[in-house]
Design an enzyme around this catalytic site. Structure first.
Site, PDB file in Angstrom:
ATOM      1  N   ASP A   1       0.845  -1.208   0.016  1.00 28.86           N
ATOM      2  CA  ASP A   1       0.100  -0.183  -0.030  1.00 28.86           C
ATOM      3  C   ASP A   1       0.889   1.198  -0.153  1.00 28.86           C
ATOM      4  O   ASP A   1       1.452   1.579   1.069  1.00 28.86           O
ATOM      5  CB  ASP A   1      -0.812  -0.059   1.278  1.00 28.86           C
ATOM      6  CG  ASP A   1      -1.847   1.375   1.340  1.00 28.86           C
ATOM      7  OD1 ASP A   1      -2.185   1.882   0.427  1.00 28.86           O
ATOM      8  OD2 ASP A   1      -1.768   1.996   2.663  1.00 28.86           O
TER       9      ASP A   1
ATOM     10  N   GLU B   1      -1.413  -1.640  -4.658  1.00 23.98           N
ATOM     11  CA  GLU B   1      -2.504  -0.865  -4.998  1.00 23.98           C
ATOM     12  C   GLU B   1      -2.471   0.437  -5.916  1.00 23.98           C
ATOM     13  O   GLU B   1      -1.328   1.108  -5.879  1.00 23.98           O
ATOM     14  CB  GLU B   1      -3.180  -0.217  -3.599  1.00 23.98           C
ATOM     15  CG  GLU B   1      -4.396   0.389  -3.532  1.00 23.98           C
ATOM     16  CD  GLU B   1      -5.075   0.893  -2.340  1.00 23.98           C
ATOM     17  OE1 GLU B   1      -6.075   1.459  -2.253  1.00 23.98           O
ATOM     18  OE2 GLU B   1      -4.357   0.669  -1.295  1.00 23.98           O
TER      19      GLU B   1
ATOM     20  N   ASP C   1      -2.118   1.134   7.328  1.00 23.42           N
ATOM     21  CA  ASP C   1      -1.264   0.925   6.098  1.00 23.42           C
ATOM     22  C   ASP C   1      -1.009  -0.577   6.118  1.00 23.42           C
ATOM     23  O   ASP C   1      -1.133  -0.893   4.990  1.00 23.42           O
ATOM     24  CB  ASP C   1      -0.247   1.731   5.819  1.00 23.42           C
ATOM     25  CG  ASP C   1      -0.660   3.263   6.045  1.00 23.42           C
ATOM     26  OD1 ASP C   1      -1.195   3.760   4.891  1.00 23.42           O
ATOM     27  OD2 ASP C   1      -0.271   4.270   6.949  1.00 23.42           O
TER      28      ASP C   1
END
Length: 163
Positions: free
Chosen positions: A5, A65, A138
């Protein structure tokens, strides 16, 4: 499977192992950079730490992502640069890399593309059999990216077998 991420200040990571239908988190956490550093130093730190993770844990694949559009163009640009550095580090480590939108990650993990952060975190906890939600956020998001890829790979394999 290594999920990422990306972010300039905080990049989440999570490694998930699949054994049949079982998913297990091996490690998760964050790479933090200091706002006192130059952007180039921050990006260099992200690159180096992702390479180190890949070397230490030897995942077969990685997933990152995709950037969703932000109202703050400067933030979006910086996150995009962190994302690019993460992809470069993974490619340097010889990993195949998949990319997923936030919507597809939410759908894969919760079955609902408009799931909120709490729903996502609860499902990550449930799917990985954890006693508590991974922190910080996160890290949980990175585990969700890894779960998304593992689910997608499983569906792809099933559809190929059905042909």
């Amino acid at each position: 499977m290594l999920g990422i991420d990306p972010g300039t200040a905080t990049t989440g990571y999570g490694i998930v192992e699949a054994s049949g239908q079982e998913l297990r988190a091996l490690v998760s956490g964050v790479i933090r950079t200091s706002p006192d550093q130059t952007l180039s130093a921050r990006l260099q730190g992200i690159h180096g730490q992702i390479r180190q993770l890949a070397e230490e844990w030897q995942p077969d694949e990685a997933a990152v992502e995709e950037l969703f559009f932000s109202r703050n163009v400067r933030t979006a640009m910086n996150v995009g640069q962190a994302r690019g550095v993460a992809i470069l580090a993974l490619a340097d480590a010889g990993l195949s890399i998949a990319e997923y939108t936030p919507l597809s990650i939410k759908q894969a993990v919760t079955g609902y593309g408009s799931a909120d952060k709490t729903q996502m975190q609860e499902m990550v906890k449930l799917l990985l059999g954890l006693s508590e939600i991974p922190r910080p956020d996160d890290a949980a998001d990175a585990l969700a990216v890894a779960i998304c890829h593992l689910h997608s790979a499983r569906l792809k394999k099933l559809s190929e077998l059905a042909r």
